[in-house]
Design an enzyme around this catalytic site. Structure first.
Site, short mmCIF file in Angstrom:
data_model
loop_
_atom_site.label_atom_id
_atom_site.label_comp_id
_atom_site.label_asym_id
_atom_site.label_seq_id
_atom_site.Cartn_x
_atom_site.Cartn_y
_atom_site.Cartn_z
N TRP A 175 0.81 -1.21 0.00
CA TRP A 175 0.00 0.00 0.00
C TRP A 175 0.85 1.26 0.00
O TRP A 175 1.73 1.42 0.83
CB TRP A 175 -0.92 -0.03 1.22
CG TRP A 175 -1.62 -1.33 1.33
CD1 TRP A 175 -2.42 -1.91 0.39
CD2 TRP A 175 -1.56 -2.26 2.40
NE1 TRP A 175 -2.87 -3.12 0.81
CE2 TRP A 175 -2.35 -3.37 2.06
CE3 TRP A 175 -0.92 -2.27 3.64
CZ2 TRP A 175 -2.53 -4.47 2.89
CZ3 TRP A 175 -1.09 -3.36 4.47
CH2 TRP A 175 -1.89 -4.45 4.09
N CYS A 176 0.57 2.15 -0.92
CA CYS A 176 1.21 3.45 -0.99
C CYS A 176 0.15 4.47 -1.37
O CYS A 176 -0.67 4.19 -2.22
CB CYS A 176 2.32 3.48 -2.02
SG CYS A 176 3.63 2.27 -1.75
N SER A 177 0.15 5.62 -0.73
CA SER A 177 -0.80 6.65 -1.10
C SER A 177 -0.17 8.03 -1.05
O SER A 177 0.75 8.26 -0.29
CB SER A 177 -2.02 6.63 -0.17
OG SER A 177 -2.70 5.41 -0.28
N SER A 336 -4.16 5.76 -3.58
CA SER A 336 -3.51 4.77 -2.72
C SER A 336 -2.87 3.74 -3.62
O SER A 336 -1.85 4.01 -4.24
CB SER A 336 -4.52 4.16 -1.75
OG SER A 336 -5.62 3.59 -2.44
N ASN A 337 -3.46 2.56 -3.78
CA ASN A 337 -2.85 1.53 -4.61
C ASN A 337 -3.86 0.79 -5.48
O ASN A 337 -3.62 -0.34 -5.89
CB ASN A 337 -2.09 0.52 -3.75
CG ASN A 337 -0.99 1.18 -2.97
OD1 ASN A 337 -1.17 1.51 -1.81
ND2 ASN A 337 0.13 1.43 -3.61
#
Length: 407
Positions: A175-177, A336-337
């Site tokens: 997860w990256c945001s 986000s992802n």
């Protein structure tokens, strides 16, 4: 200078221990993630959803280092390596104890190793210089620098800080945001959290790097010691960028190897290249839309005016979507992802938390301080959060904070 040139034959440069370390590094990097929400959000604000109590953190501004691009590539990181050399044994110890690799994974990594001992232009020379100055095997540094592509080797590591990690549909921890939004004056502010499940002593590897030519900063970024690519960066008078992981199915290992055979760019290396060479927001967006990548990714970008913001959803060989700021209706971009035009899985619907919080913030209160408060709301800042960054292309300023979990 920056091109990836693969020779006809390249001998293996590491032993089986390298392959184990390579996979372990990749698994560690899988936990890299980030999430942006809003001003303090309660369960009532979000429709009664249950959120566990927040852990205790304290943030410390990162150290700052200069990377002199006028030096030979092998020596650009000498001062950084000297500052972090004492941490090298802890890095090796942490990564070597993670997971065993399957026979198939070892075979794939052997192919990767054979083709990574190549002429990678200045970046490859930088890696060699870092390995020498840190006193770490070159194989470990190379693996670290391609860990985005290798991130699923060894299987997923659970992350229990998402809204519903127990759900069967909860995804792997990739997860990256990021978020971009204009201030009331029309200046774009960019914010992000990056989560990587590092212990506090290894969070110390995070610093703010100022990449200079002729004694003047060309661009700045939030950097991990030993990593020559870029996940978070800003160029004054030009653009800001953050990179988020994107999943599109398929066999990631086989797909990445096929891409490497074609001389594709690693996404994090391409970000570094664009920060160094592009002179405007438009030029940077065009450069990141083009080219062949080793893995899919989201690029979140900000420029100099209220309408200069975009999320570029990239496939390996094409652009899946360009999502732009459109004032006044689309006054911020939250990524986000998951593709913004699809519904996130039930076990990881962070999007609704982010949207609710940004709407609570309102366009009238967007500022560096406002986004920092957004980024420090639990579970945005969770037990795996490594750093928070706030930055703007208008000013060129980048404020990066290590987020320490109180033990």
């Amino acid at each position: 200078e920056w091109g990836y040139v693969l020779p006809q034959e390249t001998p293996l440069f590491v032993t089986m221990r390298f392959f184990l370390l390579c996979g372990a590094l990749a698994l560690a990097f899988v936990a890299m993630c980030c999430e942006v929400y809003g001003l303090p959000v309660t369960a009532d604000d979000l429709g009664g959803d249950h959120l566990p109590p927040a852990s205790h953190f304290h943030r410390v501004k990162t150290p700052e280092h200069i990377i002199n691009l006028d030096l030979a590539p092998e020596h650009r990181w000498d001062s950084v390596a000297a500052a972090y050399r004492s941490s090298a044994p802890a890095v090796v110890k942490y990564f070597t104890g993670m997971v065993p690799l399957s026979k198939r994974e070892l075979e794939l990594l052997e192919w990767v190793a054979a083709h990574l001992d190549t002429h990678l232009g200045d970046l490859g020379k930088e890696m060699k210089g870092i390995a020498e100055k840190l006193g770490i095997d070159l194989g470990i540094i190379v693996a670290l620098n391609f860990s985005y592509e290798l991130r699923r080797l060894g299987g997923p590591t659970p992350n229990t800080t998402i809204p519903d990690a127990s759900s069967p549909s909860a995804p792997e921890p990739l997860w990256c945001s990021s978020i971009v939004a204009p201030t009331p004056e029309g200046r774009i502010v960019h914010g992000r959290n990056l989560d990587w499940n590092l212990p506090n002593n290894l969070k110390n590897l995070t610093f703010t790097g100022h990449f200079q030519k002729g004694g003047k900063t060309v661009y700045s970024g939030t950097v991990f010691a030993g990593f020559v690519g870029m996940l978070t960066g800003v160029k004054k008078g030009g653009f800001s960028i953050s990179a988020n992981a994107r999943e599109t199915g398929g066999n990631p290992l086989v797909d990445a190897l096929a891409a490497l055979r074609k001389g594709a760019w690693s996404p994090t290396h391409l970000v570094r290249h664009v920060l160094e060479t592009a002179t405007s927001y438009e030029e940077a967006v065009a450069a990141l839309q083009a080219g062949h990548l080793t893995a899919p990714i989201y690029w979140i970008m900000g420029g100099l005016s209220a309408d200069q913001g975009v999320v570029v959803s990239r496939n390996r060989e094409s652009v899946a979507d360009n999502w732009h700021l459109q004032q006044p209706t689309q006054w911020y971009l939250y990524e986000s992802n998951y593709d913004h035009w699809t519904q996130p899985p039930a076990g990881d619907d962070r999007r609704k938390y982010g949207l609710a919080a940004m709407n609570k913030l309102t366009a009238a209160r967007v500022s560096e301080a406002g986004l920092l408060s957004v980024l420090e709301v639990w579970p945005v800042r969770n037990n795996d959060t490594t750093y928070t960054a706030i930055f703007s292309a208008t000013t060129g300023e980048l404020a990066s904070y290590i987020q320490y979990l109180e033990e």
